[in-house]
Design a protein around this motif. Structure first.
Motif, mmCIF file in Angstrom:
data_model
loop_
_atom_site.group_PDB
_atom_site.id
_atom_site.type_symbol
_atom_site.label_atom_id
_atom_site.label_comp_id
_atom_site.label_asym_id
_atom_site.label_seq_id
_atom_site.Cartn_x
_atom_site.Cartn_y
_atom_site.Cartn_z
ATOM 1 N N ARG A 727 0.810 -1.211 0.000
ATOM 2 C CA ARG A 727 0.000 0.000 0.000
ATOM 3 C C ARG A 727 0.843 1.260 0.000
ATOM 4 O O ARG A 727 0.334 2.351 0.243
ATOM 5 C CB ARG A 727 -0.927 -0.014 1.223
ATOM 6 N N GLY A 728 2.150 1.125 -0.234
ATOM 7 C CA GLY A 728 3.001 2.296 -0.353
ATOM 8 C C GLY A 728 3.492 2.844 0.967
ATOM 9 O O GLY A 728 4.060 3.936 1.009
ATOM 10 N N VAL A 729 3.285 2.112 2.074
ATOM 11 C CA VAL A 729 3.751 2.566 3.379
ATOM 12 C C VAL A 729 5.223 2.195 3.552
ATOM 13 O O VAL A 729 5.621 1.051 3.270
ATOM 14 C CB VAL A 729 2.910 1.938 4.510
ATOM 15 N N ARG A 730 6.021 3.131 4.020
ATOM 16 C CA ARG A 730 7.459 2.912 4.160
ATOM 17 C C ARG A 730 7.755 1.760 5.107
ATOM 18 O O ARG A 730 7.240 1.693 6.215
ATOM 19 C CB ARG A 730 8.114 4.193 4.679
ATOM 20 N N ARG A 731 8.598 0.835 4.660
ATOM 21 C CA ARG A 731 9.078 -0.255 5.506
ATOM 22 C C ARG A 731 10.495 0.012 6.002
ATOM 23 O O ARG A 731 10.810 -0.221 7.159
ATOM 24 C CB ARG A 731 9.047 -1.589 4.730
ATOM 25 N N MET A 732 11.376 0.452 5.101
ATOM 26 C CA MET A 732 12.756 0.736 5.500
ATOM 27 C C MET A 732 13.455 1.514 4.403
ATOM 28 O O MET A 732 12.984 1.570 3.260
ATOM 29 C CB MET A 732 13.515 -0.561 5.785
ATOM 30 N N VAL A 733 14.567 2.130 4.765
ATOM 31 C CA VAL A 733 15.465 2.774 3.804
ATOM 32 C C VAL A 733 16.830 2.144 4.025
ATOM 33 O O VAL A 733 17.393 2.245 5.117
ATOM 34 C CB VAL A 733 15.538 4.298 4.009
ATOM 35 N N VAL A 734 17.362 1.473 3.007
ATOM 36 C CA VAL A 734 18.595 0.703 3.175
ATOM 37 C C VAL A 734 19.549 0.981 2.031
ATOM 38 O O VAL A 734 19.141 1.306 0.916
ATOM 39 C CB VAL A 734 18.306 -0.813 3.232
ATOM 40 N N SER A 735 20.819 0.829 2.319
ATOM 41 C CA SER A 735 21.832 0.882 1.272
ATOM 42 C C SER A 735 21.900 -0.486 0.598
ATOM 43 O O SER A 735 21.395 -1.483 1.143
ATOM 44 C CB SER A 735 23.192 1.216 1.883
ATOM 45 N N PRO A 736 22.509 -0.599 -0.585
ATOM 46 C CA PRO A 736 22.661 -1.916 -1.214
ATOM 47 C C PRO A 736 23.396 -2.900 -0.306
ATOM 48 O O PRO A 736 23.062 -4.085 -0.278
ATOM 49 C CB PRO A 736 23.465 -1.609 -2.486
ATOM 50 N N GLU A 737 24.368 -2.392 0.467
ATOM 51 C CA GLU A 737 25.106 -3.276 1.369
ATOM 52 C C GLU A 737 24.211 -3.771 2.507
ATOM 53 O O GLU A 737 24.286 -4.941 2.905
ATOM 54 C CB GLU A 737 26.324 -2.539 1.934
ATOM 55 N N GLU A 738 23.379 -2.879 3.019
ATOM 56 C CA GLU A 738 22.469 -3.288 4.093
ATOM 57 C C GLU A 738 21.431 -4.280 3.587
ATOM 58 O O GLU A 738 21.098 -5.256 4.273
ATOM 59 C CB GLU A 738 21.795 -2.049 4.676
ATOM 60 N N LEU A 739 20.925 -4.063 2.369
ATOM 61 C CA LEU A 739 19.981 -5.022 1.795
ATOM 62 C C LEU A 739 20.667 -6.361 1.550
ATOM 63 O O LEU A 739 20.064 -7.425 1.748
ATOM 64 C CB LEU A 739 19.404 -4.469 0.501
ATOM 65 N N ALA A 740 21.939 -6.329 1.143
ATOM 66 C CA ALA A 740 22.691 -7.573 0.952
ATOM 67 C C ALA A 740 22.818 -8.332 2.265
ATOM 68 O O ALA A 740 22.741 -9.569 2.292
ATOM 69 C CB ALA A 740 24.071 -7.265 0.377
ATOM 70 N N ALA A 741 23.003 -7.599 3.377
ATOM 71 C CA ALA A 741 23.078 -8.248 4.687
ATOM 72 C C ALA A 741 21.752 -8.912 5.034
ATOM 73 O O ALA A 741 21.724 -10.029 5.570
ATOM 74 C CB ALA A 741 23.454 -7.222 5.760
ATOM 75 N N LEU A 742 20.635 -8.249 4.718
ATOM 76 C CA LEU A 742 19.323 -8.840 4.970
ATOM 77 C C LEU A 742 19.112 -10.093 4.115
ATOM 78 O O LEU A 742 18.600 -11.100 4.599
ATOM 79 C CB LEU A 742 18.226 -7.813 4.672
ATOM 80 N N VAL A 743 19.522 -10.023 2.856
ATOM 81 C CA VAL A 743 19.387 -11.184 1.976
ATOM 82 C C VAL A 743 20.242 -12.332 2.483
ATOM 83 O O VAL A 743 19.803 -13.489 2.548
ATOM 84 C CB VAL A 743 19.771 -10.807 0.528
ATOM 85 N N GLY A 744 21.478 -12.027 2.873
ATOM 86 C CA GLY A 744 22.369 -13.074 3.366
ATOM 87 C C GLY A 744 21.869 -13.716 4.641
ATOM 88 O O GLY A 744 22.123 -14.906 4.895
#
Length: 781
Positions: A727-744
């Motif tokens: 619905r377009g509500v903000r979940r997070m603002v992350v850098s590519p490195e931070e998103l990579a940490a979440l994926v890992g």
């Protein structure tokens, strides 16, 4: 009309084959125009009925009146519209035969109205769905049309005149987008989405059969010269195509930021055709089926959705029956079974009863599976009506419907961020959807099914909705109201689902537009903070370079460290770091350093001249800092007093500490590795930098629950990603490195996200498939 004589005259030796090919083409043209013309047969009368029903469903009177007037006008023009539609199909054949492309569309950018945009998006969605659904017949037909072109002596690249785009675009061009009210647009494209697949399927089957009967197809030339059947050439070409697809999937190269899915597999039938193993399934479910190897090569006939899923359900129940805790029960195999009318009567009775048992099963308060709770409630109701459930058990088909609905609803609830109010809404929907499954199991494999569309809309309205704003509370209330209407009114007419879905979708569209504005504002706010931080860092460096290792009077040092710093930051933000105004501001600070130096060396005349020249720039500097005229004069007077005497004390001044950046690490990142230290795979981080706006993800919370998310914006400065929910509500603002940490850490999965129902069907199939894996306990849950 056609060019038979021109084609036949191309070569005396080829006149006969060319004439035969021309007759085949004329047959294709006739069949296509006749078949596709059926799209509009009774089309507007069906829309009129939908408009009438919508007007009875408590719609706004003026909106309903606009829809009535619009559809009445279209009905009166039905013959004209049908003629234009057929003419558009014929024109496509003429362009193919003349070996010329369609007239170019103007490249100039122009503003689209909201109606035009909605029509374009709806058309594109239908085209993509049809392209995927008819991938195999279109591939075969494209090859055969190329062979037909060769027979006719036409050279060049030919756009298949029977591709789905032709039928959809011809329909769109029948009317102006803005002449259809918003509600009517939805009905019109929904009706097209329902009618077109069946008609296209018949057209493609007839066209392929006509070309095949005429011996026109891939490898026909080789077949004539070697005596081998043309089908063998088709068979030989199929592996090469699969190899290219497999090779393309080895590298992670998202197109438009979308991670590619597993390619659809094909099986080769005895007649040499590489037949798709599955029927018209959703894209997501086809991918899951292919990924689990369900492509029985050599099968004499393609196995449809119904057979596959029901077979898996039977394996699944057998697997559960082996568990000591499972109650195998009777499945009605051999012997009398419960009549469908009796079961529907009980379901109708339970439809208005308390849905709390189903809601408790959904959230896990009841340790039983939802399917078992549904079954127990049905059997209890049957016993209350005096039915001996031991002597007349449920039929195997009824058991299938119960288990399918149970797994589907549980998968929907587990795959989305659904909260307390959503639990009650879903619980109330269980019985209506069971009735649909008992009487019409096409809901599970037809994307356009009205019950499926309603469940998608309800899930989107409830996903992540805590009701913390008036708009969110209104959306939840609206979802509850349309569900109450379905529970109260649904007997057997699925138009109830259609109207409820359209009403809720209209509200979702309104909130989507608000969410778009909120996303832009959030992106602008983040971008503004990043620009401010970038400006501050650049200005900090400039101020430090002027103050370091250079003795200055306290007044000049204070000016540089406070007022000049602020003025530099303002000009950087407003005009840019390379703008004349910002460069002039830099010159003010450098001039003040020079004035202090000249004063220290008793160069009075130079100091006086320089201060006079700096009066206007200093006034502008103080003004940008918010000082009024009196305060600015006092500040200048202090500087002049300090510079008046060569022996005024001077020293090296340390600049003030940089302002603390106000971005706080997202809580989800602290959960990624259990601490704030960031550990990520550089390869994954490089992939995250390739993502683009619109990429969907699945986020996993600390309890293992998944929810859909989307990249709404990527910072051009820091490359950070703004991630929002459905619905377009903000979940997070992350850098590519931070998103990579979440994926890992398994907290995020980057992949395409289908509609909620499609996602649930993936989960359903994976759960059923686990029953065939002896080493997997997932089947028993």
């Amino acid at each position: 009309m056609t060019h038979h004589h021109e084609i036949g005259a191309a070569s005396g030796s080829r006149a006969g084959p060319a004439r035969d090919a021309a007759r085949v083409l004329e047959t294709l043209r006739h069949d296509a125009v006749t078949g596709l013309g059926g799209v509009l047969s009774g089309f507007w009368s069906a829309i009129e009925e939908q408009v009438r029903l919508a007007a009875l469903a408590h719609h706004d009177y003026m909106v309903a009146q606009d829809e009535r007037v619009a559809v009445l006008d279209l009905s009166q023009r039905a013959l004209e519209l049908a003629t234009r539609y057929r003419k558009a199909i014929e024109t496509e054949f003429d362009q193919w035969l003349a070996d010329r492309p369609a007239p170019p569309v103007a490249d100039g950018l122009s503003l689209m109205s909201e109606g035009e945009l909605e029509v374009q998006l709806a058309a594109q969605q239908i085209i993509e769905l049809m392209d995927h659904q008819f991938l195999h017949p279109l591939t075969a037909l494209g090859d055969r049309m190329d062979a037909l072109a060769a027979r006719l002596g036409i050279e060049g690249v030919h756009a298949n005149p029977l591709r789905p785009e032709v039928a959809v675009v011809a329909f769109v061009r029948l009317f102006e987008a803005d002449e259809l009210p918003a509600g009517l647009r939805t009905m019109v494209f929904s009706q097209l989405d329902k009618r077109l697949p069946g008609i296209l399927g018949e057209v493609y089957a007839k066209a392929n059969a006509s070309l095949d009967a005429a011996g026109i197809g891939p490898g026909a030339t080789a077949a004539q010269s070697t005596g081998r059947p043309a089908a063998h050439a088709v068979h030989a070409a199929a592996p090469a195509r699969s190899t290219r697809q497999d090779a393309a999937g080895e590298q992670w190269e998202p197109d438009g930021g979308v991670v590619p899915h597993t390619a659809q597999d094909f099986a080769v039938s005895p007649d040499g055709e590489d037949t798709p193993v599955y029927g018209p399934l959703s894209a997501g479910l086809m991918d899951v089926l292919a990924a689990h190897g369900h492509t029985p090569a050599g099968s004499s006939a393609p196995r449809g959705y119904r057979d596959l899923v029901r077979e898996q359900l039977h394996h699944w129940r057998e697997y559960r029956a082996q568990s000591p805790a499972a109650d195998a029960g009777a499945d009605g195999a051999g012997g009398p079974v419960l009549d469908m009318s009796q079961l529907l009567s009980v379901a109708r009775m339970l439809q208005g009863d308390d849905s709390a048992p189903f809601a408790r099963a959904l959230v896990g308060d009841d340790r039983r599976r939802l399917g078992d709770v549904i079954r127990d409630e049905l059997l209890r109701g049957l016993r209350e009506l005096g039915v001996d459930t031991e002597q007349t058990p449920l039929s195997q088909e009824d058991e299938d419907a119960i288990d399918l609905v149970g797994i589907l609803f549980q998968a929907l609830f587990d795959a989305n961020d659904l909260l307390l109010q959503a639990r009650d809404i879903y619980g109330r929907l269980v019985m209506p959807y069971l009735k649909v499954a008992l009487t019409d199991d096409s809901m599970f494999n037809q994307r356009a099914h009205p019950a499926r569309r309603l469940l998608d809309a309800v899930t989107e309205a409830c996903d992540g909705n805590v009701g913390d704003t008036p708009q969110d509370r209104d959306l939840l209330d609206q979802a509850g109201r349309v569900v109450d209407r379905v529970v109260d009114e649904y007997e057997s007419d699925q138009a109830v689902f259609e109207l409820a879905a359209a009403e809720l979708r209209e509200r979702l569209d309104q909130q989507r537009r608000r969410a778009d504005v909120a996303e832009r504002r959030a992106a602008e706010a983040i971008h503004g903070r990043e620009r401010l931080q970038q400006a501050r860092r650049g200005v900090d460096d400039m101020v430090a370079s002027r103050l370091s290792e250079r003795p200055l009077t306290a007044a000049v040092a204070f000016f540089l460290d406070r007022h000049w710093r602020h003025h530099l930051t303002q000009t950087w933000l407003r005009d840019g770091p390379d703008s004349p105004r910002h460069l002039a501001a830099i010159g003010v600070g450098d001039a003040m350093v020079q004035v202090d130096f000249d004063a220290a060396h008793a160069l009075g005349t130079a100091v006086a001249d320089e201060l006079l020249a700096l009066q206007v720039p200093l006034a502008e500097c103080y003004s940008s800092c918010g000082l009024d005229a009196n305060a600015a004069r006092d500040a200048v007077a202090r500087i002049i007093a300090a510079l008046a005497l060569p022996d005024t004390p001077r020293s090296v001044h340390a600049p003030q500490s940089p302002e603390v950046e106000d971005d706080v690490t997202d809580p989800a990142l602290r959960l990624a590795g259990g601490h704030d230290a960031l550990a990520f795979d550089p390869t994954i981080a490089a992939r995250m930098r390739q993502l683009r706006v619109g990429q969907w993800l699945r986020l996993v919370d600390e309890n293992g629950r998944e929810s859909a998310a989307r990249i709404a914006w990527i910072s051009p400065l820091s490359h950070r990603l703004l991630i929002v929910n459905r619905r377009g509500v903000r979940r997070m603002v992350v850098s590519p490195e931070e998103l990579a940490a979440l994926v890992g850490a398994g907290r995020a999965v980057v992949r395409a996200v289908d509609a909620p129902f499609d996602e649930a069907m993936k989960q359903l199939w994976q759960q059923l498939n686990a029953a065939n894996d002896p080493g997997n306990d997932a089947a028993t849950g």
